[in-house]
Design an enzyme around this catalytic site. Structure first.
Site, PDB file in Angstrom:
ATOM      1  N   GLU A  68      69.311  50.858  13.817  1.00  0.00           N
ATOM      2  CA  GLU A  68      69.789  52.191  13.444  1.00  0.00           C
ATOM      3  C   GLU A  68      68.663  53.220  13.331  1.00  0.00           C
ATOM      4  O   GLU A  68      68.765  54.308  13.925  1.00  0.00           O
ATOM      5  CB  GLU A  68      70.592  52.131  12.132  1.00  0.00           C
ATOM      6  CG  GLU A  68      71.895  51.374  12.243  1.00  0.00           C
ATOM      7  CD  GLU A  68      71.771  49.897  11.877  1.00  0.00           C
ATOM      8  OE1 GLU A  68      72.765  49.323  11.425  1.00  0.00           O
ATOM      9  OE2 GLU A  68      70.658  49.343  12.048  1.00  0.00           O
ATOM     10  N   ALA A 170      74.317  18.956  31.954  1.00  0.00           N
ATOM     11  CA  ALA A 170      74.565  18.996  33.398  1.00  0.00           C
ATOM     12  C   ALA A 170      75.252  17.690  33.759  1.00  0.00           C
ATOM     13  O   ALA A 170      74.723  16.607  33.481  1.00  0.00           O
ATOM     14  CB  ALA A 170      73.261  19.158  34.167  1.00  0.00           C
ATOM     15  N   ARG A 200      67.801  29.456  27.339  1.00  0.00           N
ATOM     16  CA  ARG A 200      66.634  29.144  26.510  1.00  0.00           C
ATOM     17  C   ARG A 200      65.975  30.420  26.000  1.00  0.00           C
ATOM     18  O   ARG A 200      65.547  30.486  24.840  1.00  0.00           O
ATOM     19  CB  ARG A 200      65.628  28.330  27.320  1.00  0.00           C
ATOM     20  CG  ARG A 200      66.092  26.925  27.667  1.00  0.00           C
ATOM     21  CD  ARG A 200      65.080  26.223  28.557  1.00  0.00           C
ATOM     22  NE  ARG A 200      65.521  24.891  28.938  1.00  0.00           N
ATOM     23  CZ  ARG A 200      64.867  24.099  29.780  1.00  0.00           C
ATOM     24  NH1 ARG A 200      63.734  24.525  30.330  1.00  0.00           N
ATOM     25  NH2 ARG A 200      65.339  22.898  30.080  1.00  0.00           N
ATOM     26  N   ASP A 216      62.053  11.897  30.741  1.00  0.00           N
ATOM     27  CA  ASP A 216      61.985  13.056  31.637  1.00  0.00           C
ATOM     28  C   ASP A 216      60.686  13.860  31.516  1.00  0.00           C
ATOM     29  O   ASP A 216      60.377  14.635  32.420  1.00  0.00           O
ATOM     30  CB  ASP A 216      63.156  14.010  31.349  1.00  0.00           C
ATOM     31  CG  ASP A 216      64.511  13.354  31.587  1.00  0.00           C
ATOM     32  OD1 ASP A 216      64.540  12.267  32.189  1.00  0.00           O
ATOM     33  OD2 ASP A 216      65.523  13.937  31.171  1.00  0.00           O
ATOM     34  N   THR A 316      72.060  11.561  21.404  1.00  0.00           N
ATOM     35  CA  THR A 316      71.821  12.694  20.519  1.00  0.00           C
ATOM     36  C   THR A 316      73.020  13.630  20.506  1.00  0.00           C
ATOM     37  O   THR A 316      73.492  14.059  19.441  1.00  0.00           O
ATOM     38  CB  THR A 316      70.566  13.465  20.966  1.00  0.00           C
ATOM     39  OG1 THR A 316      69.428  12.610  20.853  1.00  0.00           O
ATOM     40  CG2 THR A 316      70.343  14.698  20.105  1.00  0.00           C
TER      41      THR A 316
END
Length: 376
Positions: A68, A170, A200, A216, A316
């Site tokens: 504002e 995915a 992200r 990974d 998880t």
């Protein structure tokens, strides 16, 4: 019921149009405003050619100044008699600067159109009350659902003292998310991966289990050109401090924060080595053979985390779902199949958990996307 007049209908349409623009503006600093929400404000003035924007503001990076005062500063004297569109009820509590509600009064705006109310007890209803007491016309609830959706993390942290949790997965066409022992399997295309990087950039933190971290070796950063500095805090559930010192996340822990949730009795030497590399540790409790997730989320909220993406792995994600801690599900489905050797996804579009409603569908190249939100 009284029928809306043509004049009031036209004004309602104008209010919706400018509020939609304020909501789009508020998205600019998602994930960058600390404990404050990213709020958008527009100052709109009626001139000979119709309503025009004379001032705009979005909560600054770090949370101050609020939207504002920035919009009012840009508008200057043209704010007098104008309409202010704010995506969240203006704050009413004194800090180092006066409340935003009082700033709007001092600037002489004639109307304030608000989207969603602020659940913070220091503000809730009080901001609008200050405006009305000063004789300013207040219209509440314009496009409230859209505004609340973008600041769901802040609203969740304010009302339930934990972050909003989004599960992102995915999934292959045959409902698999990977192959055990193989490491990362490419399931979706480049367009979908860019969408994940945008997610992200707009989140405060991203979380994975140690199994995914070991298999990974992900970076979990935002790698869209120009948005690299928007990467979220990276959190690993790692009870026994197994994250390697040469993991990609650890190598860059001083540039993009890495937090490890570990057991109290974890190896002290391993912990010291990781801390020496810039990794921070979260004090956590054990429950049912795993982490006490509700308590962990409370601690994250206390650290200012409002939005959390849980990316994996399957166990998880399943724990978050089983403990009823998931607020949003983002599913990217690729066109290929992995086969029976693949690891089944704990959720997929045709087998969604009860209690979620479909809110969005999209196509990203050959991939399909669906977004589900917990029912109110």
């Amino acid at each position: 019921m009284a029928m809306a007049t043509p004049a009031s209908s036209a004004r309602d349409e104008i209010d919706r149009r400018f509020m939609a623009a304020a909501i789009r503006l508020s998205r600019r600093h998602l994930g960058l405003t600390g404990t404050n929400p990213s709020v958008g404000t527009l100052i709109v003035r009626e001139e000979s050619g119709g309503p025009i924007i004379v001032g705009s503001g979005v909560t600054a990076v770090g949370g101050r100044p609020h939207a504002e005062p920035q919009a009012l500063y840009e508008a200057g004297e043209r704010a007098r008699g104008a309409t202010a569109y704010v995506t969240l009820e203006p704050c009413a509590h004194h800090g180092r600067t006066p409340p935003c509600a009082e700033a709007l009064v001092t600037a002489g705006v004639a109307r304030v159109v608000g989207a969603t109310s602020d659940p913070d007890p220091r503000v809730s209803g009080k901001g609008y009350a200050i405006l009305r007491k000063a004789g300013i016309e207040v219209v509440e609830g314009v496009l409230a659902e859209g505004a609340a959706d973008l600041m769901a993390g802040y609203l969740m942290r304010s009302s339930r003292k934990r972050p909003e949790v989004t599960v992102k997965l995915a999934v292959s066409r045959d409902g698999r998310i990977g192959i055990p022992g193989v490491g990362q399997v490419v399931i979706t295309g480049e367009i979908s991966r860019r969408q994940v990087h945008l997610m992200r950039a707009e989140a405060d933190a991203i979380l994975i289990g140690i199994g995914t971290a070991l298999a990974d070796d992900p970076e979990l950063t935002c790698r869209l050109p120009g948005l690299e500095a928007h990467s979220p805090v990276r959190i690993v559930l790692d009870a026994h401090t197994r994250l390697p010192l040469d993991a990609k996340m650890v190598r860059h822990a001083r540039e993009v924060p890495v937090w490890i949730a570990a057991a109290a009795g974890c190896d002290r030497n391993r912990r010291a080595a990781l801390e020496g590399a810039g990794v921070q540790f979260l004090a956590t409790e054990a429950a049912n053979g795993g982490f006490a997730l509700p308590e962990l989320l409370e601690d994250l909220a206390a650290r200012g985390i409002s939005t959390l993406i849980a990316e994996g792995g399957a166990e998880t994600v399943r724990r978050f779902l089983d403990e009823d801690l998931v607020d949003r599900v983002a599913l990217f489905v690729g066109p290929g199949e992995i086969g029976p050797q693949g690891l089944l996804s704990p959720i997929r579009p045709d087998r969604m958990r009860e209690g979620f409603r479909l809110t969005r569908e999209a196509r990203y190249g050959e991939d399909s996307y669906s977004e589900w939100v917990r029912k109110a």
